[in-house]
Design a protein around this motif. Structure first.
Motif, PDB file in Angstrom:
ATOM      1  N   ARG A 124      42.206  26.855  13.056  1.00  0.00           N
ATOM      2  CA  ARG A 124      42.534  26.823  14.487  1.00  0.00           C
ATOM      3  C   ARG A 124      41.579  27.712  15.279  1.00  0.00           C
ATOM      4  O   ARG A 124      41.125  27.353  16.370  1.00  0.00           O
ATOM      5  N   VAL A 125      41.261  28.884  14.738  1.00  0.00           N
ATOM      6  CA  VAL A 125      40.309  29.788  15.413  1.00  0.00           C
ATOM      7  C   VAL A 125      38.942  29.140  15.503  1.00  0.00           C
ATOM      8  O   VAL A 125      38.264  29.207  16.542  1.00  0.00           O
ATOM      9  N   ARG A 126      38.518  28.481  14.421  1.00  0.00           N
ATOM     10  CA  ARG A 126      37.186  27.838  14.426  1.00  0.00           C
ATOM     11  C   ARG A 126      37.093  26.740  15.473  1.00  0.00           C
ATOM     12  O   ARG A 126      36.113  26.638  16.210  1.00  0.00           O
ATOM     13  N   LYS A 127      38.139  25.913  15.554  1.00  0.00           N
ATOM     14  CA  LYS A 127      38.128  24.800  16.509  1.00  0.00           C
ATOM     15  C   LYS A 127      38.158  25.309  17.957  1.00  0.00           C
ATOM     16  O   LYS A 127      37.636  24.636  18.853  1.00  0.00           O
ATOM     17  N   ALA A 128      38.787  26.469  18.144  1.00  0.00           N
ATOM     18  CA  ALA A 128      38.852  27.020  19.503  1.00  0.00           C
ATOM     19  C   ALA A 128      37.538  27.654  19.929  1.00  0.00           C
ATOM     20  O   ALA A 128      37.348  27.960  21.118  1.00  0.00           O
ATOM     21  N   SER A 129      36.634  27.841  19.008  1.00  0.00           N
ATOM     22  CA  SER A 129      35.344  28.479  19.305  1.00  0.00           C
ATOM     23  C   SER A 129      34.266  27.403  19.376  1.00  0.00           C
ATOM     24  O   SER A 129      34.095  26.622  18.430  1.00  0.00           O
ATOM     25  N   SER A 130      33.568  27.359  20.476  1.00  0.00           N
ATOM     26  CA  SER A 130      32.554  26.326  20.705  1.00  0.00           C
ATOM     27  C   SER A 130      31.393  26.461  19.727  1.00  0.00           C
ATOM     28  O   SER A 130      30.832  27.553  19.558  1.00  0.00           O
ATOM     29  N   ASP A 131      31.045  25.331  19.093  1.00  0.00           N
ATOM     30  CA  ASP A 131      29.864  25.201  18.226  1.00  0.00           C
ATOM     31  C   ASP A 131      29.928  26.075  16.981  1.00  0.00           C
ATOM     32  O   ASP A 131      28.901  26.301  16.335  1.00  0.00           O
ATOM     33  N   VAL A 132      31.143  26.571  16.589  1.00  0.00           N
ATOM     34  CA  VAL A 132      31.271  27.327  15.340  1.00  0.00           C
ATOM     35  C   VAL A 132      31.496  26.326  14.200  1.00  0.00           C
ATOM     36  O   VAL A 132      32.457  25.556  14.218  1.00  0.00           O
ATOM     37  N   LYS A 133      30.575  26.336  13.238  1.00  0.00           N
ATOM     38  CA  LYS A 133      30.624  25.383  12.136  1.00  0.00           C
ATOM     39  C   LYS A 133      31.594  25.840  11.047  1.00  0.00           C
ATOM     40  O   LYS A 133      32.375  25.044  10.517  1.00  0.00           O
ATOM     41  N   TYR A 134      31.519  27.102  10.676  1.00  0.00           N
ATOM     42  CA  TYR A 134      32.355  27.631   9.596  1.00  0.00           C
ATOM     43  C   TYR A 134      33.002  28.942  10.036  1.00  0.00           C
ATOM     44  O   TYR A 134      32.373  29.752  10.720  1.00  0.00           O
ATOM     45  N   ALA A 135      34.246  29.132   9.592  1.00  0.00           N
ATOM     46  CA  ALA A 135      34.944  30.408   9.745  1.00  0.00           C
ATOM     47  C   ALA A 135      35.519  30.765   8.382  1.00  0.00           C
ATOM     48  O   ALA A 135      36.218  29.944   7.768  1.00  0.00           O
ATOM     49  N   TYR A 136      35.285  31.982   7.893  1.00  0.00           N
ATOM     50  CA  TYR A 136      35.662  32.337   6.536  1.00  0.00           C
ATOM     51  C   TYR A 136      35.798  33.854   6.438  1.00  0.00           C
ATOM     52  O   TYR A 136      35.327  34.595   7.297  1.00  0.00           O
ATOM     53  N   THR A 137      36.465  34.278   5.321  1.00  0.00           N
ATOM     54  CA  THR A 137      36.603  35.719   5.079  1.00  0.00           C
ATOM     55  C   THR A 137      35.899  36.070   3.776  1.00  0.00           C
ATOM     56  O   THR A 137      35.743  35.232   2.887  1.00  0.00           O
ATOM     57  N   ASN A 138      35.441  37.337   3.711  1.00  0.00           N
ATOM     58  CA  ASN A 138      34.734  37.824   2.528  1.00  0.00           C
ATOM     59  C   ASN A 138      35.240  39.214   2.177  1.00  0.00           C
ATOM     60  O   ASN A 138      35.737  39.961   3.038  1.00  0.00           O
ATOM     61  N   ILE A 139      35.099  39.536   0.895  1.00  0.00           N
ATOM     62  CA  ILE A 139      35.333  40.903   0.433  1.00  0.00           C
ATOM     63  C   ILE A 139      34.150  41.294  -0.437  1.00  0.00           C
ATOM     64  O   ILE A 139      33.328  40.438  -0.817  1.00  0.00           O
ATOM     65  N   ILE A 140      34.066  42.552  -0.764  1.00  0.00           N
ATOM     66  CA  ILE A 140      33.002  43.050  -1.629  1.00  0.00           C
ATOM     67  C   ILE A 140      33.639  43.873  -2.752  1.00  0.00           C
ATOM     68  O   ILE A 140      34.546  44.660  -2.528  1.00  0.00           O
ATOM     69  N   LYS A 141      33.198  43.588  -3.957  1.00  0.00           N
ATOM     70  CA  LYS A 141      33.626  44.358  -5.121  1.00  0.00           C
ATOM     71  C   LYS A 141      32.375  44.811  -5.843  1.00  0.00           C
ATOM     72  O   LYS A 141      31.574  43.965  -6.286  1.00  0.00           O
ATOM     73  N   GLY A 142      32.253  46.103  -5.978  1.00  0.00           N
ATOM     74  CA  GLY A 142      31.021  46.635  -6.548  1.00  0.00           C
ATOM     75  C   GLY A 142      29.868  46.319  -5.624  1.00  0.00           C
ATOM     76  O   GLY A 142      29.845  46.742  -4.460  1.00  0.00           O
ATOM     77  N   ASP A 143      28.949  45.517  -6.098  1.00  0.00           N
ATOM     78  CA  ASP A 143      27.819  45.110  -5.259  1.00  0.00           C
ATOM     79  C   ASP A 143      27.819  43.611  -5.009  1.00  0.00           C
ATOM     80  O   ASP A 143      26.846  43.062  -4.533  1.00  0.00           O
ATOM     81  N   LYS A 144      28.946  42.949  -5.366  1.00  0.00           N
ATOM     82  CA  LYS A 144      29.023  41.504  -5.239  1.00  0.00           C
ATOM     83  C   LYS A 144      29.931  41.114  -4.081  1.00  0.00           C
ATOM     84  O   LYS A 144      30.951  41.755  -3.823  1.00  0.00           O
ATOM     85  N   VAL A 145      29.511  40.038  -3.379  1.00  0.00           N
ATOM     86  CA  VAL A 145      30.258  39.519  -2.236  1.00  0.00           C
ATOM     87  C   VAL A 145      30.994  38.256  -2.697  1.00  0.00           C
ATOM     88  O   VAL A 145      30.417  37.402  -3.389  1.00  0.00           O
ATOM     89  N   TYR A 146      32.288  38.126  -2.262  1.00  0.00           N
ATOM     90  CA  TYR A 146      33.105  36.986  -2.660  1.00  0.00           C
ATOM     91  C   TYR A 146      33.703  36.340  -1.417  1.00  0.00           C
ATOM     92  O   TYR A 146      33.998  37.009  -0.409  1.00  0.00           O
ATOM     93  N   PHE A 147      33.886  34.996  -1.517  1.00  0.00           N
ATOM     94  CA  PHE A 147      34.641  34.268  -0.506  1.00  0.00           C
ATOM     95  C   PHE A 147      36.122  34.407  -0.807  1.00  0.00           C
ATOM     96  O   PHE A 147      36.546  34.406  -1.973  1.00  0.00           O
TER      97      PHE A 147
END
Length: 446
Positions: free
Chosen positions: A91-114
């Motif tokens: 819903r947040v993505r659709k409300a934002s003009s021209d936003v293709k992807y909306a996602y969250t990430n975390i980091i563990k150690g030195d690695k980034v995860y979706f």
């Protein structure tokens, strides 16, 4: 000297100057246009980055950090809380003009995860079907610098330039979100398609192209104008040079002619000297003055005293206070000039029309002065007409046959030989003023 059959020389210099002017104009204006274009593009990019960063920061406040911390393995991908999180992100993505992807990430150690990503995917692998979205706890090995900075420093970050990864090329912005105790949990990311950027850059590019085209046309026109006017100017300068050369040649011929005639007059006067001594002597003096022959002697003398001693005491002589008491030059030449202007050549008596003499200084410089002598005559006869004619026309022949006129003509030639000037002014019908300025040096130590 050019003749009618002479061919003009081809000169490439004006054309080269026109070309150089054109190139200089093009270089200067196009560089200026380029820097203006770059600055305008950067300003547009900055506006897009700031807008995207504000948008993602506002959206990050709506994420429940306490719930988000629970999703630590793929086993939670069907969890209702996880599904609800993906729904809110969409819903947040659709409300934002021209936003293709909306996602969250975390980091563990030195690695980034979706963690959460429910955005519809494109067909980046070109197999005709939409790609699968990154799943819960999928690693993100090619995470960009802005995402890593946001996770590491727990502050909002945005790409300085569009970033390309496996899902395409985007402007991406990231904002951190926290749990109920204020502890950092992860980041919300938004990928902005470049459609907005490209659309906003089109008018800037068109304006820059038009400005460059206008500059090119003006450069060619002004370059052609430089070439044309420089060519014309060169032709005019050549013609002027030829005219000056012709004038100098004519002047030289006239000087040689006058000198030749003066030499002849001197020769005639020498032969006549035994018969008519006074007239012959006057003619000799005139001929030598006309040739520019002058005395080489010089001394310090008082001009006012010299002139007063050369004239009767009843003649009014007014002396300016600025006139120095001593000047350096030939006193005999000044004495001869004054007597030629004030005495009758035949009787050697003072002219009855002589009324007043004024002495002053003109054109004073560091080491030189101009001795100005103004002589006023009150003459009811036609003598003033003769003086005016002799001053205006140095080649007037009639003075040779009259001894008084010959004396005045000698004075005129002598003044000019000294580098001075002589002028005549008719005040009234019977009153005239002869003004002369003679150059002298200031007092010299000897």
């Amino acid at each position: 000297m050019l003749t009618p059959s002479s061919k003009p020389r081809r000169n490439w210099k004006p054309a080269i100057e026109g070309i150089l002017f054109t190139l200089a104009w093009l270089t200067l204006t196009n560089i200026t246009i380029y820097f203006i274009y770059v600055r305008a593009v950067e300003a547009v990019k900055e506006q897009i980055r700031e807008g995207l960063l504000r948008n993602v920061s506002a959206a990050a406040t709506m994420i429940d950090g306490d719930q988000h911390k629970l999703f630590t393995s793929k086993a939670f991908k069907n969890d209702q809380g996880y599904v609800n999180l993906i729904t809110r992100l969409e819903r947040v993505r659709k409300a934002s003009s021209d936003v293709k992807y909306a996602y969250t990430n975390i980091i563990k150690g030195d690695k980034v995860y979706f963690i959460a990503n429910g955005s519809p995917q494109g067909d980046n692998d070109k197999d005709g079907r939409p790609d699968e979205a990154p799943q819960l706890m999928d690693p993100y090995p090619d995470a960009g610098l802005a995402l890593r900075d946001a996770l590491r420093f727990q502050k909002p970050a945005v790409d300085k330039e569009p970033y390309t990864d496996a899902w395409g090329t985007f402007y991406s912005a990231y904002a951190p979100f926290k749990d109920s105790r204020g502890k950092f949990v992860g980041t919300l990311g938004m990928d902005l398609e470049l459609v907005t950027l490209k659309a906003r850059l089109v008018p800037i590019g068109v304006a820059a192209q038009r400005a460059a085209l206008t500059s090119d046309i003006l450069a060619i026109l002004f370059g052609a104008a430089v070439w044309f006017f420089r060519s014309r100017n060169r032709i005019l300068e050549e013609q002027r040079g030829l005219a000056i050369g012709e004038k100098s040649k004519v002047e030289l011929e006239r000087i040689q002619e006058r000198s030749s005639s003066a030499i002849q007059l001197e020769a005639i006067a020498t032969k006549m000297e035994n018969k008519t001594k006074n007239y012959a002597s006057a003619l000799i003096r005139y001929a030598r003055a006309r040739q520019g022959i002058r005395s080489s002697s010089a001394e310090n003398f008082d001009p006012a005293v010299l002139i007063k001693s050369a004239l009767p005491p009843d003649i009014s002589i007014q002396v300016s206070s600025e006139l120095p008491t001593l000047i350096w030059g030939d006193s005999k030449e000044l004495d001869l000039i004054i007597k030629s202007l004030c005495y009758n050549a035949i009787t050697s008596t003072i002219l009855p029309s002589l009324d007043e003499i004024k002495l002053s200084v003109k054109n004073e410089q560091l080491n030189n002065i101009g001795l100005a002598v103004n002589i006023r005559y009150c003459d009811p006869t036609s003598a003033q007409e003769s003086r005016a004619v002799l001053i205006a026309d140095r080649d007037h022949p009639e003075h040779v046959f009259d001894e008084n006129s010959l004396q005045f003509a000698t004075c005129v030639e002598l003044v000019r030989a000294l580098g001075g000037t002589l002028s005549h002014e008719q005040i009234t019908e019977n009153v005239e003023v002869v003004s002369l300025i003679l150059p002298f040096n200031k007092f010299k130590e000897v």
